[in-house]
Write an enzyme that holds these catalytic residues in place. Sequence first.
Site, PDB file in Angstrom:
ATOM      1  N   PHE A 129      21.035  26.302  -3.886  1.00 15.05           N
ATOM      2  CA  PHE A 129      19.636  26.478  -4.068  1.00 15.05           C
ATOM      3  C   PHE A 129      19.135  27.119  -2.747  1.00 15.05           C
ATOM      4  CE2 PHE A 129      14.995  25.435  -3.351  1.00 15.05           C
ATOM      5  CZ  PHE A 129      14.529  26.001  -4.188  1.00 15.05           C
ATOM      6  N   ASP A 214      23.206  27.782   5.004  1.00 14.06           N
ATOM      7  CA  ASP A 214      21.637  27.305   4.607  1.00 14.06           C
ATOM      8  C   ASP A 214      21.521  25.767   5.072  1.00 14.06           C
ATOM      9  OD1 ASP A 214      19.670  26.429   3.572  1.00 14.06           O
ATOM     10  OD2 ASP A 214      19.718  27.613   1.782  1.00 14.06           O
ATOM     11  N   LYS A 243      12.527  22.954   6.611  1.00 12.50           N
ATOM     12  CA  LYS A 243      12.202  21.307   6.256  1.00 12.50           C
ATOM     13  C   LYS A 243      12.193  20.476   7.643  1.00 12.50           C
ATOM     14  CE  LYS A 243      13.454  21.235   1.658  1.00 12.50           C
ATOM     15  NZ  LYS A 243      14.361  22.232   1.035  1.00 12.50           N
TER      16      LYS A 243
END
Length: 396
Positions: A129, A214, A243
Site C-alpha cells: 500500500f 516506503d 504518519k
Amino acid sequence: MFPALLPTYNRTDVAFVRGEGSYLFAEDGKRYLDFGAGIAVNAFGHANPKLVGALTQQAAKLWHTSNLYRVPGQESLSRKLVDNSFADTVFFTNSGTEATELAIKMARRYHFVNGAPDRFHIVSFEGAFHGRTIAAINAGGNEKYLEGFGPRMAGFDQVPLGDLDALKKVIGPHTAALLIEPIQGEGGVRTMTPEYLRALRNLCDDTGMLLIFDEIQTGVGRTGKFFAYDWLGFTPDIMTVAKGIGGGFPLGAVLATAEAAKGMTVGTHGTTYGGNPLAMAVGNAAIDLVLAPGFLDHVNKVANYLHQQLGALVAGHPAMFESVRGQGLMIGLKMKTPSADFIAAARANGLVVLPAGDNVVRILPPLTLSEEEAREGMDLLSKTASQMEAQKAAAQ
Ligand SMILES: *Cc1c(COP(=O)(O)O)cnc(C)c1O
C-alpha cells in the site's frame, strides 16, 4: 438522498471528541484505550503538551507563506532528518501519497538525467500500500483500489513478496526502482527477512536501480528504531515518511541521497502547503521527542512486553489466533476467526484496535504508551478473546 459526506468509508458509529495521552473520549463520554493511534499517526499520544505548545505558538505567529520564500522550520527539520539518517536532502509534503508521488518522480528523473529516459518502470510487491493518488494505486496494485479508475498506468510492475526469481524475471533495462515497505502495514503487518531486503539492495547495486523504502508507517520510531532500515545494516536511496512525523498534523517527507535526488532541480517539483510553518513547528517538536535520549529504549521495552504477552494470548486461544507479527509497536494479530468481529468486541470493551489485510488485527499504540497502559491493553485483549470464546461455546 446522496450523503452530504462522500461515502467512501464504511465508518464505525463512534465519534471521538477528545484525547489525552493514550486515551480517547467519545461523544457519549466513554473512555477508550487507543491501540490504533489514528493509524500510526498519533505517535506521541493525544494532546501532547510539547506538540500542542509548538503548534499554538506558531499559530499565533504565522501560518503560511508558501514555498516562494525561505521557511526556517523546513531548514531546521531537514537538517535534523539529514543528520540522523542516510539522507542528504528532504522535501516536505502534506501526506503519504504525495511522498509516494515524489519518490516515483525522483527515481524516474534520476535515470532521465543519467541519459536513460526509457528507464521509468517501478517494481512493487503484492500486498503493498503506497497511497490513493493515481500513481500510488498503480504502484500499490490492489485491484479493489484500481477498479474503475481508467487503464493501468504504464511503468508499474508487481511481483509476489519474497520471491526473488519472480523479481529477477520482471526487472530489465526499463526498471528504474524497487518500491517496498520494510514491513507491509495495510497489507497485514507482513514482515520479510533481512536477507530478502538485503537481496533487493544488492540487486539495485548490481543493476543501477534505486531502492525506495516506503517508511510512511514504519518510520519515526514505530519499529523501535528511528527508521525501520536502521535494523538492517544498509540504507535505501529514497525513503518516504509521513504518519508519525507530524504526530497528527498532516505532514510527509521524502528523504534521499544527493545522488538519487540529482535530477530534482529548480522547477521539477512543488507544493503550495507542503512544509508550511504550522507543519514544521509540529514536525520539529515531534522529531525532538523521538530523538530524545531513552525514547526508543522505552518503545522497545513496551514493545517487548507486548510481543511476549501477545504470544501467550495466541497460545492460550489457538482456535482464535494464528500468530503475532511485526516489530516494535507495529504489531499484527493474525486471526483464525473474523478480525472485524474481534475489533468490534474489543471496542465494546473500551479498546481501539485496527483492521488490516490478511485477516489481521493491527495494534499501533502511541509510542508513548506506558507499561501500565500496555498491561491494561493486554487485559482488554484477553477479556475480549475469552468473552468471544464463551459466546461461541454458548451458541453451540
Ligand atoms: C498510510 C500509508 C500511505 C499513504 O499515506 P496517506 O497520508 O494516507 O496518503 C502510504 N504508504 C504506507 C506504507 C502507508 O501506511
